[in-house]
Design an enzyme around this catalytic site. Structure first.
Site, mmCIF file in Angstrom:
data_model
loop_
_atom_site.group_PDB
_atom_site.id
_atom_site.type_symbol
_atom_site.label_atom_id
_atom_site.label_comp_id
_atom_site.label_asym_id
_atom_site.label_seq_id
_atom_site.Cartn_x
_atom_site.Cartn_y
_atom_site.Cartn_z
ATOM 1 C CB SER A 113 87.815 -6.252 84.025
ATOM 2 O OG SER A 113 88.668 -5.968 82.959
ATOM 3 C CG HIS A 136 86.501 -4.809 79.265
ATOM 4 N ND1 HIS A 136 87.290 -3.691 79.189
ATOM 5 C CD2 HIS A 136 87.029 -5.545 80.274
ATOM 6 C CE1 HIS A 136 88.243 -3.728 80.116
ATOM 7 N NE2 HIS A 136 88.087 -4.849 80.794
#
Length: 687
Positions: A113, A136
């Site tokens: 992330s 993501h």
């Protein structure tokens, strides 16, 4: 009143953190922190081992700590993080991206992330095969009316655009592909990250153990099964029996005891046992197929592949290039061989002897010398050598189309050349500008003086094209190289120096050649495009005076006052380049807190304390033991070192010929060195 929250954090903890415990207690922060930042000997180490923005520590504190480091040459980061706050993370990304130090990032276990975005700010990202990176889409939540929700959705889209921009700068992947990767919540192994450009260098797998703890596992659907199983709730409570669970009741949630979290030792044991079973199964599947060693290593490195999937990959490989016998009822197919197992084994053994690889205990060629390896490379390919003497046999090993021997020796020699290049003690890389040229034609570089202030554009008026000056500086590539030979006599005598010492010294020499060219620019003072020498009184970059506070300050002021037309450039010197004879004196002058000779008066502070980094270079002693120079920061218009197509390391070529009783090997590098603008450098005669 609406409330907004946004994170780019992965809810994952994994089996990839070093077993050694870490205490992260940055200066002037609470006892718990998600990072530590320390400097020593002009370099700094950053460790991010928790959720970014956690414990109430913000990017503001990070910025303060980074600034407090002062001037550093290298910033090395070690990351094992599930991500964190997107805005704090983007601020940190921008700080690191703009920092002038050389930046290297090691992904110790997980860069998920927002942690993966921060990794993109580094010049080099290094990942073990068993580390992972996850990307993501940003997610978050807000409270409010429909308009608030739509605005928040627009904000998420803008944030995603920023993330894609960071990834694209590092990887070069198209925006559409990056958006697809983010939408799919993509988990990348170390190998996959290198293949897609998220990382630069792949290293051997590290022994890892879980250390992260996150409560957001439920939010991610594509997490590898190995990670999900590792952090599944544990029901083996000491003293418990395997009795059926009681029927659900309306007992208040507060009265239901929370599941016991597994200990670190339990997690490590579970991870080790699970991974050992997987690897044992894969090894068993490949036991009778040694020719597929590369596929086996790929399976072992990918935690999503078990023994069953490995067998499918073996069958698929065996089926490549075959034709069904049903389609050829009268045909007979006979094939016997071992793929490239012999060549790979010989390569591994020679690499180990040359110091470029580890010994393989199960390598059947570990006891062979070079002469025996040459013979093996022929015999194991079915090439007859019964009537050949040793000189003929070794020569055939070099030249036969079925033999890998010559290419193997070339690879080993190339490793030695690169080792020599990388370990050479050269100073020019610390302050010169690295460039790239696509051919050997003369190129022109735009200097600091080619742009004046931007012109005002009145309302409704058109923008105008700037006119570049005619004084662009020229730079062109040249080729530098030497030959050495790997002779048949050297192979028969098992002389490894032809593969190690000599190529390594040529690597040293290649880098030294570039250093010679760089410092020759300073000492020979070439003419610029205006017909005047690089260092000239008309350029405002030539002074006098022995090394002292006054002389150095005069040079500093001269650089700060340089102009482009009427616009002040405000160039700050970052480096003092001096002969070795002046190194101690320069350090005393610059690092002292007071002016020499005035120590008794505590009120007289050193006005140039730590204003620049001292770089001593012995080539300058040959020209003058007194002259010294100032240079602007790395990447500014000082001296450019350009390489053909950005290939900034030497490479070697090999050719079989009549003039050498073996193989002639050529080490070459294509580079060009030229001054870019007189404003970025300053010289004092030292007299």
């Amino acid at each position: 009143m609406k409330k907004t929250q946004m994170h780019l954090a992965v809810a994952a903890a994994m089996l990839l953190a070093p077993q050694a415990s870490l205490t992260l207690t940055p200066t002037n922060k609470p006892e718990k922190s998600w990072y530590s930042l320390k400097a020593q000997n002009g370099n700094a180490e950053l460790m991010i081992y928790d959720e970014i923005g956690g414990w109430g520590i913000s990017a503001r504190q990070f910025a303060s700590d980074l600034q407090a480091l002062g001037k550093i040459g290298t910033l090395t980061a070690r990351i094992h993080s599930p991500g964190g706050d997107v805005f704090e993370g983007m601020a940190i990304y921008n700080m690191i991206k703009g920092h002038p130090a050389h930046k290297v990032c090691h992904i110790d276990g997980l860069a998920a992330s927002m942690a993966s975005v921060i990794a993109m700010a580094f010049d080099e990202v290094i990942m073990p095969e068993n580390a992972m990176m996850m990307v993501h889409k940003p997610w978050g939540g807000t409270l409010g009316d429909a308009d608030d929700m739509r605005k928040y959705a627009d904000l998420l889209d803008k944030v995603e655009g920023n993330l894609v921009g960071a990834y694209q700068q590092k990887t070069g992947l198209p925006e559409d592909e990056l958006h697809t990767l983010l939408a799919a919540e993509t988990w990348l192994t170390g190998r996959e990250a290198v293949e897609k450009g998220f990382a630069n260098t792949l290293t051997e797998p590290l022994q890892m153990a879980a250390s992260l703890n996150s409560k957001r596992l439920k939010d991610f659907t594509n997490m590898p099964e190995a990670l999900k199983k590792l952090f599944a709730p544990q029901g083996n409570v000491p003293g418990a029996t395997n009795t059926p669970a009681p029927a659900a009741t309306n007992t208040p949630a507060a009265s239901v005891p929370a599941p016991t979290s597994p200990s670190q030792a339990d997690i490590q044991a579970a991870a080790a046992a699970m991974n050992k079973d997987r690897i044992d199964g894969i090894n068993a599947a490949f036991a009778t197929f040694p020719q597929f060693a590369d596929i086996k290593n790929t399976c072992i490195a990918d935690t999503n592949i078990d023994a069953s999937k490995a067998k499918d990959m073996i069958l698929a490989k065996l089926g490549e290039g075959t034709t069904s016998l049903a389609a050829q009822p009268n045909s007979v197919i006979i094939h016997a061989g071992n793929g490239n197992l012999v060549g790979d084994s010989i390569r591994a053994h020679v690499m180990n002897r040359a110091g470029h690889g580890e010994a393989q205990k199960d390598n059947a060629y570990n006891s062979y010398n070079l002469r025996e390896l040459a013979r093996a490379s022929l015999v194991d390919r079915g090439i007859g050598i019964a009537n050949l003497n040793p000189m003929q046999m070794v020569g055939l090993a070099f030249t036969h189309s079925s033999s890998d021997f010559g290419n193997i020796l070339l690879d080993v020699a190339n490793k030695s050349v690169l080792m020599g290049w990388e370990t050479a003690e050269e100073t020019f890389e610390r302050w010169t500008k690295k460039g790239q040229l696509g051919d050997f034609k003369i190129a022109k570089r735009v200097g600091l003086g080619d742009f004046n202030s931007l012109r005002e554009v009145r309302e409704g008026a058109e923008y105008k094209y700037i006119t570049l000056g005619d004084r662009a500086e020229q730079i062109a590539l040249a080729t530098y190289g030497e030959l050495f030979s790997i002779t048949r006599q050297a192979i028969i005598n098992d002389d490894m120096s032809m593969l190690t010492d000599i190529p390594m010294k040529m690597g040293f020499a290649a880098k030294g050649t570039i250093g010679d060219l760089v410092y020759a620019v300073l000492t020979q003072n070439p003419k610029m495009s205006d017909g005047k020498a690089l260092f000239h009184s008309d350029h405002g970059n030539l002074g006098s005076g022995a090394a002292s506070v006054a002389a150095l300050d005069a040079g500093r002021q001269a650089m700060r006052k340089q102009k482009s037309g009427t616009r002040h450039l405000n160039i700050r010197p970052e480096f003092v380049l001096c002969p070795v004879a002046l190194e101690t004196t320069m350090n005393q002058i610059i690092k002292s807190s007071s002016v020499k000779g005035a120590d008794v008066n505590a009120g007289i502070a050193n006005p140039i304390q730590n204003f620049a980094e001292v770089i001593a270079e012995s080539r300058l002693d040959d020209a003058s033991a007194a002259a010294w120079y100032l240079a602007a920061g790395q990447g500014r218009d000082t001296i450019e070192v350009a390489y053909l197509d950005g290939m900034d390391t030497p490479y070697i070529e090999q050719q079989q010929g009549f003039t050498v009783d073996g193989v002639a090997t050529k080490v070459r590098i294509d580079a060009g060195v030229a001054p870019l603008d007189h404003r970025g450098v300053y010289k004092s005669s030292g007299q």
